[in-house]
Design an enzyme around this catalytic site. Structure first.
Site, PDB file in Angstrom:
ATOM      1  N   ARG A   1      68.421   8.872  69.699  1.00 29.96           N
ATOM      2  CA  ARG A   1      69.357   7.826  70.074  1.00 29.96           C
ATOM      3  C   ARG A   1      68.595   6.543  70.414  1.00 29.96           C
ATOM      4  O   ARG A   1      67.511   6.600  71.017  1.00 29.96           O
ATOM      5  CB  ARG A   1      70.112   8.318  71.319  1.00 29.96           C
ATOM      6  CG  ARG A   1      71.140   7.397  71.895  1.00 29.96           C
ATOM      7  CD  ARG A   1      72.389   7.410  71.114  1.00 29.96           C
ATOM      8  NE  ARG A   1      73.516   6.842  71.847  1.00 29.96           N
ATOM      9  CZ  ARG A   1      74.600   6.383  71.238  1.00 29.96           C
ATOM     10  NH1 ARG A   1      74.712   6.420  69.912  1.00 29.96           N
ATOM     11  NH2 ARG A   1      75.599   5.900  71.946  1.00 29.96           N
TER      12      ARG A   1
ATOM     13  N   THR B   1      79.701   5.560  61.105  1.00 32.72           N
ATOM     14  CA  THR B   1      78.741   6.504  61.647  1.00 32.72           C
ATOM     15  C   THR B   1      78.785   7.532  60.573  1.00 32.72           C
ATOM     16  O   THR B   1      79.709   7.524  59.751  1.00 32.72           O
ATOM     17  CB  THR B   1      79.249   7.111  62.973  1.00 32.72           C
ATOM     18  OG1 THR B   1      79.078   6.148  64.029  1.00 32.72           O
ATOM     19  CG2 THR B   1      78.490   8.361  63.382  1.00 32.72           C
TER      20      THR B   1
ATOM     21  N   ASN C   1      76.433   2.461  64.857  1.00 29.04           N
ATOM     22  CA  ASN C   1      77.603   2.287  65.719  1.00 29.04           C
ATOM     23  C   ASN C   1      78.755   1.721  64.891  1.00 29.04           C
ATOM     24  O   ASN C   1      79.422   2.449  64.195  1.00 29.04           O
ATOM     25  CB  ASN C   1      77.312   1.432  66.946  1.00 29.04           C
ATOM     26  CG  ASN C   1      78.438   1.542  67.972  1.00 29.04           C
ATOM     27  OD1 ASN C   1      79.212   2.506  67.915  1.00 29.04           O
ATOM     28  ND2 ASN C   1      78.571   0.602  68.877  1.00 29.04           N
TER      29      ASN C   1
ATOM     30  N   ASP D   1      77.741   0.812  73.304  1.00 21.46           N
ATOM     31  CA  ASP D   1      78.101   2.137  73.811  1.00 21.46           C
ATOM     32  C   ASP D   1      77.777   2.283  75.306  1.00 21.46           C
ATOM     33  O   ASP D   1      78.162   3.261  75.936  1.00 21.46           O
ATOM     34  CB  ASP D   1      77.395   3.246  73.020  1.00 21.46           C
ATOM     35  CG  ASP D   1      78.195   3.639  71.773  1.00 21.46           C
ATOM     36  OD1 ASP D   1      79.340   3.179  71.622  1.00 21.46           O
ATOM     37  OD2 ASP D   1      77.673   4.414  70.948  1.00 21.46           O
TER      38      ASP D   1
ATOM     39  N   GLY E   1      83.467   8.689  63.978  1.00 24.09           N
ATOM     40  CA  GLY E   1      84.784   8.408  64.543  1.00 24.09           C
ATOM     41  C   GLY E   1      84.768   7.946  65.980  1.00 24.09           C
ATOM     42  O   GLY E   1      85.792   8.026  66.666  1.00 24.09           O
ATOM     43  N   GLY E   2      83.605   7.467  66.469  1.00 21.52           N
ATOM     44  CA  GLY E   2      83.551   6.996  67.848  1.00 21.52           C
ATOM     45  C   GLY E   2      84.040   8.086  68.791  1.00 21.52           C
ATOM     46  O   GLY E   2      83.698   9.262  68.632  1.00 21.52           O
TER      47      GLY E   2
HETATM   48  O1  DON Z   1      77.434   7.241  69.486  1.00 22.54           O
HETATM   49  C1  DON Z   1      78.634   7.033  69.421  1.00 22.54           C
HETATM   50  O2  DON Z   1      79.468   7.705  69.978  1.00 22.54           O
HETATM   51  C2  DON Z   1      79.131   5.897  68.564  1.00 22.54           C
HETATM   52  N1  DON Z   1      78.103   4.913  68.451  1.00 22.54           N
HETATM   53  C3  DON Z   1      79.561   6.441  67.243  1.00 22.54           C
HETATM   54  C4  DON Z   1      80.135   5.382  66.357  1.00 22.54           C
HETATM   55  C5  DON Z   1      81.070   5.895  65.356  1.00 22.54           C
HETATM   56  O3  DON Z   1      81.302   7.062  65.225  1.00 22.54           O
HETATM   57  C6  DON Z   1      81.757   4.877  64.536  1.00 22.54           C
HETATM   58  N2  DON Z   1      82.423   5.492  63.450  1.00 22.54           N
HETATM   59  N3  DON Z   1      83.375   5.914  63.150  1.00 22.54           N
END
Ligand code: DON
Length: 573
Positions: A96, A385, A405, A427, A477-478
């Protein structure tokens, strides 16, 4: 009354056969790669054929995606790799991004344009367009991908590093054919990508947009990848590449320095584990919030009989939504980088605590999020992502979720390198109390601190049964990632779906705040009415993750299931 045998047979088929959706999974005997891009999946299988193991293939796929899928594949971002070797050993490589040494808690607090604090939808869009944690040179954390992949190769790979990096060098140098989705995605991202001259030059060809069928060559990125092939991660974190990154940062008001790059290190952590309905689950520990979610939600479901109404029944969705609500309430409070904050893992994962949480769920009535815990947020989605899953002939399994991100990250490309940089700083709880890009409210635990990793939702997960590999899965998917992965597990473990059905089946999403139950199209109008009657604020949503799963059948066949067909998908051999 005696019922005819044919009737009984039909009835048993109805009861026993899992719900079916449109497509068959890809099936293979030996190895499988499932990713968001077919070229990358093929690269992975080629490495397996050359005698590489699943870790080698995963490294090659990750670097290939950095070339073929610039919205999320990356060397300028970071992520997580979960590994389970055929002998049962497991590990988790955390690469990360980290906050630069100059970062401070309040570095993003000044809102330069008051419009950006309007709380309506347009105001939020504006905030996203203007916020320095989302767009431009102050948004990136120190990238981790190259260090993470190198650590994986050194500790668990079989082939020489250069051999697994080379396919990406060639893809960048010689180019690859642009498919429809990539052409559309680049063009549709002009508002972000057109802001930064180097990004505009490399990815938009100065608005002479790439068309499907054209070849996309990235000579600068090829040179970076060649240095990485020749020198290992030093080819990125020191020398020419690092110099170019640090210089561009300095010239554009960014924070990342040569020292930040040199000091970046990936770290191995112990995966979280739990058992659920006769299966063993390995998943992502903090700084991911995702594994805690999987363990908590499965723990609340176990023994509840939640699925008695069957898949896609209102009663099933209701119960699933309620466990989601309870987990996301905890997420907002207790999770952050464990190197900086004492995450109360034992308490959060304690089965008695989860049983007590379960006891607050009513069968036929929605709770309100206020009664679970207070909080407020608006809902957002970003699309990029990426996750990929790999299994090799020996039974080694790798699940990787990595990211910039947002789609195309911060939008900035380091001149002379072709490297798009992440916007992972968003984040963090950049403005405590305000929702981030995904509508997630986060507290002091996740505040910005130098050298800290922002809390993530990425949830690469591996499931075994009786000591044998059963499933490898993950999603972008955040904040929705966790629920997408959670439901994929339920689809396989509780509803006996094959890999493609498990990813195609409709999903729901509840994240505590806002108090809405998002449902995908396949949840029928009748079911929505029943859910509303129970008190849920049912809200249609098209995007609840994009799953990439491998399922191992009892007879040993591998099944690949992907939400990315036709531009991505499973390739087996
Ligand atoms: O690490 C995370 O939770 C976010 N940066 C992920 C970003 C993400 O999944 C965007 N896409 N759909």
């Amino acid at each position: 009354m005696r019922l005819p045998v044919s009737f009984l047979l039909m009835l048993s088929l109805l009861v026993l056969s899992p719900p079916g959706y449109a497509a068959d999974p890809v099936r293979a005997r030996q190895g499988m790669v499932v990713s968001n891009d077919l070229i990358a999946s093929r690269v992975g299988v080629e490495v397996l054929r050359q005698g590489g193991n699943a870790v080698d293939a995963a490294i090659a796929v990750g670097l290939a995606l950095a070339v073929t899928y610039p919205a999320a594949g990356n060397v300028g971002g970071g992520g997580f790799m979960l590994i389970r070797l055929a002998d049962g050993a497991t590990t988790f490589i955390d690469f990360r991004e980290k906050a630069p040494a100059s970062a401070t808690r309040d570095m993003y607090r000044t809102v330069r344009n008051p419009e950006a604090i309007r709380s309506d939808y347009q105001g939020q869009q504006m905030r996203m367009a203007l916020s320095e944690s989302i767009v431009g040179w102050r948004a990136p954390g120190v990238p981790g991908t190259v260090r993470g992949l190198e650590m994986a190769s050194r500790n668990y790979g079989k082939l020489p590093w250069k051999q697994v990096v080379t396919p990406a060098v060639l893809l960048a140098r010689d180019g690859f054919e642009v498919h429809f989705n990539l052409a559309e995605s680049l063009k549709n991202s002009t508002r972000l990508l057109g802001r930064f001259p180097e990004t505009k030059r490399v990815f938009l060809r100065d608005e002479n947009f790439y068309q499907p069928g054209e070849t996309f060559q990235q000579p600068d990125l090829a040179a970076v990848l060649q240095r990485v092939a020749d020198q290992g991660s030093k080819g990125f974190y020191e020398g020419e590449t690092a110099r170019l990154i640090a210089k561009a940062m300095q010239e554009n008001g960014g924070e990342i320095t040569l020292e930040d790059l040199k000091n970046y290190h990936a770290v191995e952590r112990k995966p979280l584990e739990t058992t659920y309905n006769g299966h063993h689950i390995f998943t992502a520990p903090p700084p991911s919030s995702g594994g805690v979610g999987i363990v908590q939600m499965l723990g609340m479901l176990e023994g509840s009989g939640y699925q008695e109404g069957g898949f896609n029944a209102a009663s099933t969705w209701h119960y699933v939504a309620e466990v989601m609500r309870r987990y996301y309430a905890d997420r907002s409070e207790y999770l952050a980088d464990p190197d900086f904050y004492a995450v109360p893992l034992e308490r959060l994962l304690d089965k008695r605590y989860l049983a007590a949480r379960r006891a607050t769920i009513a069968r036929d009535k929605a709770s309100t999020s206020e009664e679970i815990l207070p909080g407020k947020a608006a809902g957002y989605e970003s699309m990029e992502t990426t996750h990929y899953s790999v299994v090799d002939a020996a039974g080694n399994a790798v699940a990787v979720t990595y990211t910039l991100n947002g789609s195309y990250g911060s939008g900035v490309t380091v001149p002379g390198t072709g490297i798009l940089l992440n916007n992972e700083m968003d984040d963090f709880a950049t403005k405590p109390g305000e929702p981030n890009m995904f509508g997630l409210v986060q507290g002091e635990a996740n505040k910005v601190e130098p050298g800290k990793r922002p809390l993530s939702s990425m949830t690469p997960t591996i499931v075994t049964k009786d000591g044998k590999l059963r499933m490898v899965v993950g999603s972008p998917g955040g904040g929705r990632i966790i629920n997408a992965v959670f439901q994929a597990i339920l689809n396989v473990v509780d509803f006996q779906m094959n890999a493609q059905d498990a990813v195609d089946a409709p999903r729901i999403h509840h994240q505590w705040q806002p108090d809405k139950l998002y449902v995908q199209e396949g949840v029928s109008p009748d079911t929505r009415v029943l859910l509303k009657a129970m008190g849920h604020d049912v809200t249609p949503s098209s995007y609840i993750g994009r799953l990439q799963a491998i399922v191992v059948r009892e007879d040993g066949w591998l099944e690949g299931g992907s939400n990315s067909i036709p531009h991505g998908g499973a390739v087996g051999y």
